[in-house]
Design a protein around this motif. Structure first.
Motif, mmCIF file in Angstrom:
data_model
loop_
_atom_site.group_PDB
_atom_site.id
_atom_site.type_symbol
_atom_site.label_atom_id
_atom_site.label_comp_id
_atom_site.label_asym_id
_atom_site.label_seq_id
_atom_site.Cartn_x
_atom_site.Cartn_y
_atom_site.Cartn_z
ATOM 1 N N THR A 92 0.834 -1.194 0.000
ATOM 2 C CA THR A 92 0.000 0.000 0.000
ATOM 3 C C THR A 92 0.872 1.250 0.000
ATOM 4 N N PRO A 93 0.822 2.086 -1.047
ATOM 5 C CA PRO A 93 1.739 3.220 -1.150
ATOM 6 C C PRO A 93 1.344 4.429 -0.318
ATOM 7 N N SER A 94 0.058 4.583 -0.002
ATOM 8 C CA SER A 94 -0.403 5.761 0.735
ATOM 9 C C SER A 94 -1.757 5.475 1.362
ATOM 10 N N GLY A 95 -2.291 6.486 2.074
ATOM 11 C CA GLY A 95 -3.614 6.354 2.659
ATOM 12 C C GLY A 95 -3.594 5.897 4.105
ATOM 13 N N LEU A 96 -4.798 5.628 4.633
ATOM 14 C CA LEU A 96 -4.952 5.269 6.035
ATOM 15 C C LEU A 96 -4.251 3.958 6.361
#
Length: 248
Positions: free
Chosen positions: A160-164
């Protein structure tokens, strides 16, 4: 609020006006009440609107007034004590009336001062975790937590590269570290547009900037820059230098 003409005084007019307004706030206005508009106040006190604005800005800085978006200037409630730097408000989501809520994470180049504290080259990207501190459903602070890649080596296996989800993964990896020391500085600043929106303030409103440098394994593990509402917060500091980095 009575009609009071200002007499010649040794201090600046706006400072004397601030004292007069402060007395009126104590005797004539309730918490949350909206003040008359600037034109009316300036006429009542026989001062220029520029002088009035200076006095109102000083009272806002002192936490006596709040400028509310779409409402106007209101009488502020007493400042609440907000603990900063203790283990109960470490790098993890918590439950209760006073919590840090994780928002997201991205990869970004930190500001020059943060890069200096992290002992990184100016153009080195880091993990930037964004969080909001809430109390009784109201935002108190917005925080950016800057984490070098070497502090969270386990993230290499996470896609997962970004976000929550990425943000929570960064925090989860940080829990593996043990805090050896912490340095904090506090300074007065003005709310940037993005922080003002998150904190329900107007851009330029006074804020308290708390910068925390966390040390683990003999190096700076992360740097947090938290923007607190100066109109509602009275920061308190505890002697908590020995707790684990992410206890909670």
């Amino acid at each position: 609020m009575g009609t009071t003409q200002l007499e010649s005084v040794p201090e600046p007019k706006y400072w004397h006006l601030k004292t007069v307004l402060s007395d009126a706030l104590d005797s004539e206005f309730a918490v949350g009440e909206i003040l008359p508009n600037e034109r009316e106040l300036a006429a009542r006190f026989g001062v220029a609107r520029a002088t009035l604005r200076q006095a109102l800005e000083q009272l806002e800085l002192e936490g006596r007034l709040q400028r509310r978006r779409g409402v106007g200037t209101t009488v502020a409630p007493p400042r609440v004590g907000v603990a900063v730097g203790d283990y109960a408000h470490g790098w993890t989501d918590t439950s209760g009336e006073d919590t840090w809520q994780t928002v997201d994470s991205t990869e970004a180049v930190p500001p020059a001062e943060v890069a200096r504290l992290l002992e990184l080259d100016p153009d080195t990207p880091v993990h930037r975790v964004r969080r909001t501190r809430m109390s009784h459903g109201q935002p108190l602070a917005a925080e950016l937590l800057y984490v070098p890649a070497e502090s969270v080596p386990g993230l290499a296996a996470i896609d997962t590269p970004s976000g929550l989800a990425r943000a929570r993964a960064v925090l989860r990896e940080l829990r593996r570290l043990e805090l050896e020391g912490r340095e904090q500085t506090v300074e007065l600043g003005s709310a940037r547009a993005d922080d003002a929106k998150e904190l329900d303030r107007l851009p330029g409103a006074p804020v308290l900037l708390v910068t925390t440098r966390y040390v683990a394994e003999g190096r700076t593990a992360a740097v947090a820059v938290a923007t607190y509402r100066a109109d509602t917060c009275r920061l308190t500091f505890g002697d908590a230098a020995g707790e684990e980095l992410l206890a909670g």
